[in-house]
Structure formats: C-alpha cells, structure tokens
Write an enzyme that holds these catalytic residues in place. Sequence first.
Site, PDB file in Angstrom:
ATOM      1  N   LYS A  38       0.857  -1.187   0.000  1.00 22.87           N
ATOM      2  CA  LYS A  38       0.000   0.000   0.000  1.00 22.87           C
ATOM      3  C   LYS A  38       0.887   1.227   0.000  1.00 22.87           C
ATOM      4  CE  LYS A  38      -4.439   0.937   0.156  1.00 22.87           C
ATOM      5  NZ  LYS A  38      -5.577   0.104  -0.244  1.00 22.87           N
TER       6      LYS A  38
ATOM      7  N   ASP B 135      -7.015   4.173  -4.570  1.00 20.07           N
ATOM      8  CA  ASP B 135      -7.678   4.033  -3.265  1.00 20.07           C
ATOM      9  C   ASP B 135      -8.331   5.399  -3.006  1.00 20.07           C
ATOM     10  OD1 ASP B 135      -7.825   2.035  -0.833  1.00 20.07           O
ATOM     11  OD2 ASP B 135      -7.435   3.971   0.093  1.00 20.07           O
TER      12      ASP B 135
HETATM   13  P1  NDP Z   1     -12.912   7.708  -3.088  1.00 18.67           P
HETATM   14  O1  NDP Z   1     -11.863   8.687  -2.837  1.00 18.67           O
HETATM   15  O2  NDP Z   1     -13.417   7.494  -4.463  1.00 18.67           O
HETATM   16  O3  NDP Z   1     -14.179   7.994  -2.166  1.00 18.67           O
HETATM   17  C1  NDP Z   1     -14.059   8.067  -0.793  1.00 18.67           C
HETATM   18  C2  NDP Z   1     -15.399   8.483  -0.206  1.00 18.67           C
HETATM   19  O4  NDP Z   1     -15.333   8.368   1.221  1.00 18.67           O
HETATM   20  C3  NDP Z   1     -15.741   9.928  -0.476  1.00 18.67           C
HETATM   21  O5  NDP Z   1     -17.127  10.089  -0.508  1.00 18.67           O
HETATM   22  C4  NDP Z   1     -15.122  10.644   0.717  1.00 18.67           C
HETATM   23  O6  NDP Z   1     -15.687  11.898   1.005  1.00 18.67           O
HETATM   24  C5  NDP Z   1     -15.406   9.665   1.827  1.00 18.67           C
HETATM   25  N1  NDP Z   1     -14.378   9.772   2.863  1.00 18.67           N
HETATM   26  C6  NDP Z   1     -13.039   9.636   2.705  1.00 18.67           C
HETATM   27  N2  NDP Z   1     -12.399   9.843   3.860  1.00 18.67           N
HETATM   28  C7  NDP Z   1     -13.357  10.093   4.762  1.00 18.67           C
HETATM   29  C8  NDP Z   1     -13.338  10.380   6.132  1.00 18.67           C
HETATM   30  N3  NDP Z   1     -12.175  10.440   6.820  1.00 18.67           N
HETATM   31  N4  NDP Z   1     -14.521  10.566   6.767  1.00 18.67           N
HETATM   32  C9  NDP Z   1     -15.699  10.526   6.087  1.00 18.67           C
HETATM   33  N5  NDP Z   1     -15.778  10.264   4.767  1.00 18.67           N
HETATM   34  C10 NDP Z   1     -14.633  10.047   4.128  1.00 18.67           C
HETATM   35  O7  NDP Z   1     -12.355   6.328  -2.485  1.00 18.67           O
HETATM   36  P2  NDP Z   1     -12.843   4.837  -2.750  1.00 18.67           P
HETATM   37  O8  NDP Z   1     -14.293   4.816  -3.028  1.00 18.67           O
HETATM   38  O9  NDP Z   1     -11.910   4.230  -3.715  1.00 18.67           O
HETATM   39  O10 NDP Z   1     -12.531   4.166  -1.332  1.00 18.67           O
HETATM   40  C11 NDP Z   1     -13.507   4.055  -0.309  1.00 18.67           C
HETATM   41  C12 NDP Z   1     -13.099   2.947   0.644  1.00 18.67           C
HETATM   42  O11 NDP Z   1     -13.022   1.700  -0.065  1.00 18.67           O
HETATM   43  C13 NDP Z   1     -11.716   3.116   1.312  1.00 18.67           C
HETATM   44  O12 NDP Z   1     -11.780   2.553   2.605  1.00 18.67           O
HETATM   45  C14 NDP Z   1     -10.818   2.261   0.428  1.00 18.67           C
HETATM   46  O13 NDP Z   1      -9.665   1.838   1.118  1.00 18.67           O
HETATM   47  C15 NDP Z   1     -11.737   1.109   0.119  1.00 18.67           C
HETATM   48  N6  NDP Z   1     -11.432   0.299  -1.051  1.00 18.67           N
HETATM   49  C16 NDP Z   1     -11.237   0.862  -2.278  1.00 18.67           C
HETATM   50  C17 NDP Z   1     -10.991   0.061  -3.380  1.00 18.67           C
HETATM   51  C18 NDP Z   1     -10.842   0.627  -4.750  1.00 18.67           C
HETATM   52  O14 NDP Z   1     -10.668  -0.175  -5.673  1.00 18.67           O
HETATM   53  N7  NDP Z   1     -10.923   1.911  -4.967  1.00 18.67           N
HETATM   54  C19 NDP Z   1     -10.849  -1.395  -3.242  1.00 18.67           C
HETATM   55  C20 NDP Z   1     -11.124  -1.897  -1.930  1.00 18.67           C
HETATM   56  C21 NDP Z   1     -11.389  -1.058  -0.881  1.00 18.67           C
HETATM   57  P3  NDP Z   1     -14.905  13.263   0.594  1.00 18.67           P
HETATM   58  O15 NDP Z   1     -15.037  13.340  -0.890  1.00 18.67           O
HETATM   59  O16 NDP Z   1     -15.606  14.310   1.339  1.00 18.67           O
HETATM   60  O17 NDP Z   1     -13.477  13.080   1.046  1.00 18.67           O
HETATM   61  O1  2IT Z   2      -7.944  -1.709  -0.868  1.00 22.62           O
HETATM   62  C1  2IT Z   2      -7.860  -2.190  -2.010  1.00 22.62           C
HETATM   63  O2  2IT Z   2      -8.010  -3.398  -2.217  1.00 22.62           O
HETATM   64  C2  2IT Z   2      -7.633  -1.271  -3.125  1.00 22.62           C
HETATM   65  N1  2IT Z   2      -7.583  -0.060  -2.918  1.00 22.62           N
HETATM   66  C3  2IT Z   2      -7.412  -1.795  -4.505  1.00 22.62           C
HETATM   67  C4  2IT Z   2      -6.001  -2.301  -4.672  1.00 22.62           C
HETATM   68  C5  2IT Z   2      -5.629  -2.715  -6.075  1.00 22.62           C
HETATM   69  O3  2IT Z   2      -4.435  -3.011  -6.245  1.00 22.62           O
HETATM   70  O4  2IT Z   2      -6.467  -2.754  -6.971  1.00 22.62           O
END
Ligand code: NDP
Ligand code: 2IT
Length: 444
Positions: free
Chosen positions: A124, A164
């Site tokens: 990460k 992420d």
């Molecule tokens: P994005 O940046 O696309 O979206 C994040 C969302 O969560 C936004 O709406 C953001 O609001 C909100 N957010 C972020 N930080 C906070 C906080 N501290 N408190 C409240 N709201 C918050 O990220 P992703 O959708 O990619 O990721 C969301 C979650 O999913 C994370 O935990 C990530 O680790 C996990 N994840 C992501 C994957 C991926 O492929 N992208 C894969 C597996 C897990 P704002 O815009 O106001 O910051």
């Molecule tokens: O938390 C996760 O699994 C991710 N943000 C995606 C990682 C990846 O390599 O696609």
Amino acid sequence: MKASEVLDNLKRRFPNEPEYHQAVSEVLGTIEEVYNEHPEFEKSNLIERLCIPDRIFSFRVTWMDDKGQIQTNMGYRIQHNNAIGPYKGGIRFHASVNLSILKFLAFEQTFKNSLTTLPMGGGKGGSDFSPRGKSNAEIMRFCQAFVMELWRHIGPDTDVPAGDIGVGGREVAYMYGMYKKLARENTGTFTGKGLEFGGSLIRPEATGYGNVYFLLQMLKTRGIDIKGKVVTVSGSGNVAQYTVEKLITLGAKVVTMSDSDGYIYDPDGIDREKLDYIMELKNLYRGRIREYAEQYGVKYVPGARPWGEKCDIAMPSATQNEINGDDARALLANGCFAVSEGANMPSTPEAIEEFLKAKILYAPGKAANAGGVSVSGLEMTQNAQKLSWSAEEVDEKLKSIMANIHEQCVKYGTQPDGYVNYVKGANVAGFMKVARAMMAQGIL
Ligand code: NDP
Ligand code: 2IT
C-alpha cells in the site's frame, strides 16, 4: 514467540500506530487455533515476520501549486509481503495519511490478496496530499512529482500500485504516464488504467459490484432475496457509486450516501437518474453530497454518518472506523441483518463484537471488497498477455472469485451452531495460504 506476545511487542516497538495495532489484533484474535496446530510456525517466528512489512519507503514530494508556491508532502510505499506474488495494493491521497494507516492497509491487503486466489502479495502507498479543492493541473503536477520518487521501487513483477481514497482513474493515468517516461517500459505497472492504454473493463466497477456479489452469497445462506431491501451506503466515491449502481439493478432501495461533510437521506431511494447526478457531481464537478439534497429536496445531515437511519442492510464504503459501537447498536436496534464492508476496516472492534454477538451476516472488508484488487489482478493478466477481455468475461470471473472467497469463509468460519463467522473465516483462509508460502520459501 506466542501470538499474543507479538502484538504486545509491536505496540512497544511501534507506538502511536493505533490503526496498525487494530488490524493486527483483529487477525491475531482469530487465527490462534490454526496457529497452535502448527508448532513449526512458532519456531520460525512466522507471525512476527508476517506482521512487520518487508520494507517501507518514505520520501518528500515537492510540487508547485497554481499560485507558483512550492509545496511539500510526504510520500510512502509499503511493501508488506510478497510470499505469493508481487506486492500489490492501492495508493491513497488524503490529508490523514500516515504510517499507521498505510501499515494497517498493507497488512490487510496481504490477507485480502491471498483470498482472491490470484498470485498477488500485499502493499500500500500514499501521501498526506489532499486532492480536495486542487485544480486538474495541480493534481497532475503532484502525481508526477510523487512518481519521480516512487518509480524506482515498483515494476510489473515487483510492485504494482492502483487507486484508493483520492486516487481514481485520473490520478492513476497521470502516475502511469510519468512512470513510463522514467522506466522506459510499457508493461502495465499500475492497475486501474484507462481502457485506451491497458486498463481492464469492469475495474472501476469491481469493488462495488464485488461487494454486492459477496452480499448476495451471504443472503443466499439464509434464503433472503435482495429485492426491495432497504440499504444504507456511506461514501459517494468509486466504491459507493458502483455499489449503489449494482443494488439499483437488483431492485434494492438505497436510501443514503455520504461524504466527509455529512449524509443525505432519500426515502424514495436513489434511482438510476439520481445516481447519474451523483456521478457527475462527484467525478466531474468534484462537488459535495449536500448538493444532492438541494437538487432533490431531501434531508441532509451535516457532520454525521448514516447509521442511525433504518435499514435492512448496511454497506460502509467511505473509510476506516466509520461504524463505532454506538452506530452498530443503532443499526441492530433498527433491524439491520447484514453488513458488508466496501471500505477497509470501517467497523471498530466494538462494532464487530456487536455484529458477531447478534449473529447477523457480517462480512469484513478484506473478504467483501476484494473484488477491486481481483480485477486489478485480471488487468495484470491481460497486460501480460497483451490482450483484453470483454466486460462479460471479466464480470463472470469477478463473480466466481467472490463466490470462491465466500466459500473459503464458510469453510474456515462456520461455528458449531452453524453461524458463519466471516471474520474468522477470511482471516484463517487468508493466513494459511500466506503462511504455507512463507514456510516453503525459508527464513527471509
Ligand atoms: P474515493 O476517494 O473514491 O471515495 C471516498 C469516499 O469516502 C468519499 O465520498 C469521501 O468523502 C469519503 N471519505 C473519505 N475519507 C473520509 C473520512 N475520513 N470521513 C468521512 N468520509 C470520508 O475512495 P474509494 O471509493 O476508492 O474508497 C472508499 C473505501 O473503499 C476506502 O476505505 C478504500 O480503502 C476502500 N477500497 C477501495 C478500493 C478501490 O478499488 N478503490 C478497493 C477496496 C477497498 P470526501 O469526498 O468528502 O473526502
Ligand atoms: O484496498 C484495495 O483493495 C484497493 N484499494 C485496490 C487495490 C488494487 O491493487 O487494486
């Protein structure tokens, strides 16, 4: 060393890293039984070697903002474990990023990637750079500056980053462009790339879709139909958007979404047209979820999370520790019978305890959100073969990977009374594969 001593030692050696301690503690609390069945693990100090990252890079990122001022941020890449394949995991850009958060994420990623059935180790990275309010040009300059340091540590067979929080298709593209310029190769060292330059169909959708596929598997064990079920979703980014998209097509009713400023509650449910509005608002205009409430005349609750709203199913898809003990109790009191985590570690230990005590369907992120990294793995395969698969083909593979992860959880997590403890199932299944791979490869 005994498993319990490992955690005490980590706390002593790495104080002030609460998220890292939390993630390690959750895993160690569930693998004790299998660990004790294998005395060879203790002899080779396997647990400690599995908890401490192989290596951590940290560096200064210097970039120029639109006013011509020079800014600095910290950049990191954690290469946690490569026993079963190249380091693999996302990059997070958020003001809160620090080593504790990245170490918890890299640790969890190792188990998650093990579960996917694909050959990927765990890693990460990220920066305390906040994309909020930055112009496109600033984002590009930052991404380029970040990769000027990162590029020498990554490669298609060593370490493959992805997105992420704060890192989506736009940021991956800028980083990959700079990487190619410096590394002088074109083998797809990032995943989540654009379709025109090596990206995979369904990668943007994969985490959200995968979480819903996992949820369907869980519901099937109790003969429950998703149709008409009321779902609360948090977040409004990549994961949340495609979770909602899949839920809509399956006939569920999504009543909430949120961002870091607050949440909206739409009692009629977010339909396709409203979701399109959110996607445009968030991905194009980089607006706030509050604007949805103004657009559709619904309730907006600033500074709060949606868990007090009545629902059948909750799908936290924003960030870590967004469901605490009180939130969990509120969900349960309102009749919520399933929680499937799109985010990484969104539930605090107290919340998890509540869910398990109530014996609801509860899927931890490292199982339920593994669809994203799984399709990243499929993107790597397509890049290596220099071809691309159709959306249907990738989606089918994603479905079968999520079903396989569910099966592993059931195999290792079913209790004597028949209740499936998905936390234990995911941890034991993920752990055993990495443990065997490490044992086979000697003391490293
Ligand atoms: P994005 O940046 O696309 O979206 C994040 C969302 O969560 C936004 O709406 C953001 O609001 C909100 N957010 C972020 N930080 C906070 C906080 N501290 N408190 C409240 N709201 C918050 O990220 P992703 O959708 O990619 O990721 C969301 C979650 O999913 C994370 O935990 C990530 O680790 C996990 N994840 C992501 C994957 C991926 O492929 N992208 C894969 C597996 C897990 P704002 O815009 O106001 O910051
Ligand atoms: O938390 C996760 O699994 C991710 N943000 C995606 C990682 C990846 O390599 O696609």
